[in-house]
Scaffold this motif. Structure first.
Motif, PDB file in Angstrom:
ATOM      1  N   GLN A 137      48.988  48.692  35.203  1.00 22.21           N
ATOM      2  CA  GLN A 137      49.593  47.869  36.252  1.00 22.21           C
ATOM      3  C   GLN A 137      50.358  46.691  35.652  1.00 22.21           C
ATOM      4  O   GLN A 137      51.482  46.379  36.061  1.00 22.21           O
ATOM      5  CB  GLN A 137      48.492  47.358  37.184  1.00 22.21           C
ATOM      6  CG  GLN A 137      49.017  46.840  38.515  1.00 22.21           C
ATOM      7  CD  GLN A 137      49.373  47.953  39.460  1.00 22.21           C
ATOM      8  OE1 GLN A 137      48.514  48.595  40.016  1.00 22.21           O
ATOM      9  NE2 GLN A 137      50.673  48.184  39.641  1.00 22.21           N
ATOM     10  N   LEU A 138      49.763  46.048  34.641  1.00 16.98           N
ATOM     11  CA  LEU A 138      50.443  44.939  33.974  1.00 16.98           C
ATOM     12  C   LEU A 138      51.721  45.404  33.278  1.00 16.98           C
ATOM     13  O   LEU A 138      52.722  44.680  33.245  1.00 16.98           O
ATOM     14  CB  LEU A 138      49.506  44.302  32.944  1.00 16.98           C
ATOM     15  CG  LEU A 138      48.551  43.221  33.454  1.00 16.98           C
ATOM     16  CD1 LEU A 138      47.554  42.846  32.371  1.00 16.98           C
ATOM     17  CD2 LEU A 138      49.336  41.991  33.922  1.00 16.98           C
ATOM     18  N   ALA A 139      51.694  46.622  32.738  1.00 19.41           N
ATOM     19  CA  ALA A 139      52.884  47.163  32.080  1.00 19.41           C
ATOM     20  C   ALA A 139      54.041  47.266  33.056  1.00 19.41           C
ATOM     21  O   ALA A 139      55.194  46.950  32.714  1.00 19.41           O
ATOM     22  CB  ALA A 139      52.574  48.526  31.464  1.00 19.41           C
ATOM     23  N   PHE A 140      53.758  47.668  34.290  1.00 17.19           N
ATOM     24  CA  PHE A 140      54.831  47.780  35.289  1.00 17.19           C
ATOM     25  C   PHE A 140      55.331  46.403  35.716  1.00 17.19           C
ATOM     26  O   PHE A 140      56.525  46.232  35.997  1.00 17.19           O
ATOM     27  CB  PHE A 140      54.362  48.623  36.477  1.00 17.19           C
ATOM     28  CG  PHE A 140      54.629  50.089  36.294  1.00 17.19           C
ATOM     29  CD1 PHE A 140      55.697  50.704  36.935  1.00 17.19           C
ATOM     30  CD2 PHE A 140      53.835  50.852  35.463  1.00 17.19           C
ATOM     31  CE1 PHE A 140      55.972  52.044  36.746  1.00 17.19           C
ATOM     32  CE2 PHE A 140      54.090  52.201  35.263  1.00 17.19           C
ATOM     33  CZ  PHE A 140      55.162  52.803  35.904  1.00 17.19           C
ATOM     34  N   PHE A 141      54.433  45.417  35.785  1.00 14.62           N
ATOM     35  CA  PHE A 141      54.882  44.045  36.043  1.00 14.62           C
ATOM     36  C   PHE A 141      55.840  43.600  34.939  1.00 14.62           C
ATOM     37  O   PHE A 141      56.910  43.044  35.206  1.00 14.62           O
ATOM     38  CB  PHE A 141      53.681  43.096  36.090  1.00 14.62           C
ATOM     39  CG  PHE A 141      53.068  42.919  37.444  1.00 14.62           C
ATOM     40  CD1 PHE A 141      53.590  42.005  38.343  1.00 14.62           C
ATOM     41  CD2 PHE A 141      51.957  43.665  37.814  1.00 14.62           C
ATOM     42  CE1 PHE A 141      53.017  41.821  39.591  1.00 14.62           C
ATOM     43  CE2 PHE A 141      51.373  43.494  39.059  1.00 14.62           C
ATOM     44  CZ  PHE A 141      51.897  42.577  39.946  1.00 14.62           C
ATOM     45  N   LYS A 142      55.461  43.841  33.693  1.00 15.66           N
ATOM     46  CA  LYS A 142      56.284  43.410  32.561  1.00 15.66           C
ATOM     47  C   LYS A 142      57.592  44.190  32.487  1.00 15.66           C
ATOM     48  O   LYS A 142      58.602  43.677  31.986  1.00 15.66           O
ATOM     49  CB  LYS A 142      55.500  43.571  31.260  1.00 15.66           C
ATOM     50  CG  LYS A 142      54.299  42.644  31.163  1.00 15.66           C
ATOM     51  CD  LYS A 142      53.432  42.958  29.947  1.00 15.66           C
ATOM     52  CE  LYS A 142      52.203  42.065  29.890  1.00 15.66           C
ATOM     53  NZ  LYS A 142      51.296  42.422  28.763  1.00 15.66           N
ATOM     54  N   ALA A 143      57.587  45.433  33.003  1.00  8.34           N
ATOM     55  CA  ALA A 143      58.818  46.233  33.032  1.00  8.34           C
ATOM     56  C   ALA A 143      59.806  45.704  34.054  1.00  8.34           C
ATOM     57  O   ALA A 143      60.996  46.047  34.008  1.00  8.34           O
ATOM     58  CB  ALA A 143      58.481  47.688  33.329  1.00  8.34           C
TER      59      ALA A 143
END
Length: 377
Positions: A137-143
């Motif tokens: 989920q954090l990866a998608f925020f950072k993306a």
């Protein structure tokens, strides 16, 4: 970029950059509904006559088994009403399948429990490892992409189809329907959650831990292997019966003590944040436009009512502040860190590896074979 314009019939507008209008001022969504959906949609006695042979096949398939079909349930109205119809009206023996990705609201949990108890059906819950879910989920925020809900959506559909194939279920009943979803959200608002290539690329770039147990299924497995090798079929009962959202919710409330929620998909606290704040604030996309436009076209909401509703933010300030802090804390962030992610330069699915070429090719093949009807977006 075209100048701002809103449809004269629904409330879709140029926040969809590819929207087109005819000489009447009607958008392509409205024209698609009247040309490609309405002529083939029969939510009446004819629809039930079409559905009954399928229901009989499901019953025959289930003989000698504890359950004859699988229903993915979120606690929202669509999946809840399908569950009610399957057991109480269609005399089926469904197994309910729920994926707990860590973001359930109290209302969602209550609604599932009420249906399980009230209908006497069985429930299987797959709990996603929170550390893996949080990392993805954090990866998608950072993306910095619009489709922030992809990790949750992918876990839902992959978990459901993997379970069906593994345990020999041939029929999955879903709450997908034209009544509340005939206006499909533009691709730039909500990219395909089934694109495993994109999910893996975003996680490779921004994730920090391996996804050892997170449920996955790529589009080929989902569309081809499970369908044509494992024989898993998807049935959409709500397209064959009268289905009016408010009446359906009230029926569930009256019969089972089901709890209403503010808007479509808001049974998940994370989805409420993503749809009600992340998308409109960061990208200018308000999914309520598609949801309300579907209700306009199917006679469940007037255009005037929809315009009045869309003029009011999805969040009040107090609830937003609570959810903003809740989301940040659950993800292991501070509120300022979450605000920094909100302020990062916007990206789209095109900025990361994706399977759009093969998806578009597959769609053209299925349409040529008559398996899939041509519906825009």
């Amino acid at each position: 970029m075209q100048p701002y314009r809103i449809c004269a019939n629904c409330i879709m507008d140029t926040s969809d950059s590819k929207i087109t209008f005819d000489s009447r001022g009607w958008c392509d969504y409205c024209n698609n509904y009247h040309s490609n959906i309405l002529p083939h949609w029969h939510p009446d006695e004819r629809g039930m006559r079409e559905l009954e042979p399928v229901l009989e096949q499901i019953r025959r398939h289930g003989k000698g088994r504890d359950h004859d079909c699988l229903i993915g349930i979120s606690g929202g109205v669509d999946s809840s009403y399908v569950t009610y119809l399957a057991k109480a009206k269609f005399n089926l023996r469904p197994l309910l399948f729920h994926v707990d990705a860590g973001w359930n609201s109290q209302q969602a949990v209550n609604n599932i429990e009420k249906l399980v108890d009230g209908l006497g059906v069985d429930l299987h819950t797959e709990v996603v490892d929170w550390q893996e879910m949080r990392d993805l989920q954090l990866a998608f925020f950072k993306a910095a992409v619009p489709h922030l809900d992809t990790p949750q959506d992918h876990a839902f559909f992959a978990g459901l189809y993997n379970f069906a194939a593994k345990h020999g279920f041939k029929y999955i009943l879903t709450g997908a329907n034209y009544s509340t979803e005939c206006v499909r959200e533009p691709l730039e608002w909500h990219y395909h959650a089934s694109d495993l290539r994109q999910l893996k690329d975003i996680h490779r770039r921004f994730g920090t831990r391996s996804l050892k147990t997170f449920p996955t299924a790529d589009i080929l497995k989902f569309k081809l292997y499970y369908r044509y090798v494992k024989g898993v079929q998807v049935v959409k009962p709500l397209n064959h019966v009268p289905y009016f959202k408010e009446a359906a919710m009230q029926e569930l409330v009256d019969k089972y003590g089901w709890q209403k929620y503010a808007h479509k998909h808001y049974e998940s606290r994370f989805t409420r944040f993503y749809e009600g704040y992340w998308l409109p604030t960061k990208f200018g996309y308000d999914k309520r436009r598609a949801h309300f436009s579907s209700l306009i076209l199917t006679g469940q909401m007037s255009r005037e009512e929809a315009l009045a509703k869309i003029a009011v933010p999805a969040y009040d300030e107090e609830t937003l502040a609570q959810d903003f802090e809740y989301i940040a804390t659950k993800l292991g962030l501070t509120v300022p860190q979450l605000r920094e992610l909100m302020a990062a330069p916007n990206k789209t699915y095109r900025d990361y590896a994706n399977s759009m070429t093969i998806m578009e090719l597959g769609t053209r093949v299925l349409r040529a074979l008559g398996v899939q009807r041509a519906i825009i977006r």
